[in-house]
Design a protein around this motif. Sequence first.
Motif, PDB file in Angstrom:
ATOM      1  N   LEU A  35      25.282   0.518 -15.349  1.00  0.00           N
ATOM      2  CA  LEU A  35      26.656   0.595 -14.691  1.00  0.00           C
ATOM      3  C   LEU A  35      26.984   1.332 -13.302  1.00  0.00           C
ATOM      4  CD1 LEU A  35      28.136  -1.904 -16.482  1.00  0.00           C
ATOM      5  CD2 LEU A  35      26.900  -2.235 -14.643  1.00  0.00           C
ATOM      6  N   VAL A  69      26.163   2.074  -9.663  1.00  0.00           N
ATOM      7  CA  VAL A  69      26.623   0.765  -8.840  1.00  0.00           C
ATOM      8  C   VAL A  69      27.917   1.044  -8.455  1.00  0.00           C
ATOM      9  CG1 VAL A  69      26.828  -0.968  -9.005  1.00  0.00           C
ATOM     10  CG2 VAL A  69      24.817  -0.985 -10.073  1.00  0.00           C
ATOM     11  N   ASP A  91      24.781  -4.738  -8.167  1.00  0.00           N
ATOM     12  CA  ASP A  91      25.553  -4.748  -8.835  1.00  0.00           C
ATOM     13  C   ASP A  91      25.572  -7.039  -9.005  1.00  0.00           C
ATOM     14  OD1 ASP A  91      27.982  -6.279 -10.237  1.00  0.00           O
ATOM     15  OD2 ASP A  91      29.203  -5.567  -7.970  1.00  0.00           O
ATOM     16  N   SER A 115      30.606 -13.111  -8.054  1.00  0.00           N
ATOM     17  CA  SER A 115      30.973 -12.295  -9.318  1.00  0.00           C
ATOM     18  C   SER A 115      30.729 -13.753 -10.384  1.00  0.00           C
ATOM     19  CB  SER A 115      32.863 -12.076  -9.376  1.00  0.00           C
ATOM     20  OG  SER A 115      32.813 -12.679  -9.179  1.00  0.00           O
ATOM     21  N   TYR A 136      30.058   1.904  -4.911  1.00  0.00           N
ATOM     22  CA  TYR A 136      30.899   1.569  -4.226  1.00  0.00           C
ATOM     23  C   TYR A 136      32.176   2.841  -3.882  1.00  0.00           C
ATOM     24  CZ  TYR A 136      30.614  -3.184  -6.097  1.00  0.00           C
ATOM     25  OH  TYR A 136      30.474  -4.738  -6.183  1.00  0.00           O
ATOM     26  N   TRP A 178      36.280  -0.397 -13.117  1.00  0.00           N
ATOM     27  CA  TRP A 178      35.940  -0.700 -11.806  1.00  0.00           C
ATOM     28  C   TRP A 178      35.834  -0.716 -10.872  1.00  0.00           C
ATOM     29  CZ3 TRP A 178      30.486  -0.565 -12.262  1.00  0.00           C
ATOM     30  CH2 TRP A 178      29.792  -1.917 -11.166  1.00  0.00           C
ATOM     31  N   GLY A 180      18.909  -6.820  -9.241  1.00  0.00           N
ATOM     32  CA  GLY A 180      20.326  -6.800  -9.463  1.00  0.00           C
ATOM     33  C   GLY A 180      20.800  -7.525 -10.972  1.00  0.00           C
ATOM     34  N   GLY A 212      35.211  -2.122  -8.576  1.00  0.00           N
ATOM     35  CA  GLY A 212      34.325  -3.445  -7.271  1.00  0.00           C
ATOM     36  C   GLY A 212      34.872  -4.394  -7.031  1.00  0.00           C
TER      37      GLY A 212
END
Length: 270
Positions: A181, A184, A227, A92, A188, A239, A125, A241
């Motif tokens: 997003l 994605v 991602d 990240s 998750y 989020w 990505g 993630g």
Amino acid sequence: MDSRPGSTTSVLRTVIGLYLREAGGWMASTTLVELMQAMEVPATLTRTALTRLRKKGVVVAAAREGMAGYELDSRAGRMLERGDRRIHNPRSMDADDPWCLISFSLPESERERRHQLRRQLHWIGCGMVSPGLWVAPDYLRKEIEEILESLDLGGRAVLFTTSRPHVTGELRDVVAGWWDLDAVAALYRDFIKFHEHIPAGEVGANPHTFATYVNLIDRWRMIPYLDPGLPTDCLPSDWPGGEGVAIFQQISESHALASKAFVNSVVGSR
């Protein structure tokens, strides 16, 4: 990316990606069938999936010591090496990390290559600023260059390294138009729902541990490709993630070695 996670072909691809290289680059067909039976997949479906993976260029039929089996196609080997880096070491960005811009222009006469380029950029990505301008964390540069080389488009695109984009309004809102997003985040959340009840702690080298770990990787492996790992302030406040990564790492730490030991016991019995 062309196999739905949880499908027989996808699960078999995951088993091959995890263990065939460690088994010396070859496995007997009967070994693959036995491992898939531990996943509660019948032998007939495994053999059908093996045929599909052979046609896709993932494996090559190869006999050893009079036993039918499979080894990796050389191109698939390189693909799996790249996948190892992505799947097992999700990355990240920090707020000050560099970004990469990909600018290209292909005429309508080359629309098929243009389609392939956009499709592959999406699947690693990258986000689309406009049809001929894409954006990604700069740590994806090597993979982007590999895509351009594979499509023979190295001379038709320009890559720029840039600092944090300057936009009118909130960068979080603009970024939401470059990447999907929501899609994605849904991946998750599905992953978390499927795995959040798996207890932590020591496990045995048995079929259940093996099945749990293979399912973990099979349902996870698409996520770190789609991602890009954007900075926290570029993401929605809810989020998922971080929670997804934590669950993945926790189960990997408890199940990976025991799953490998189970596979070794099956391979050794042959």
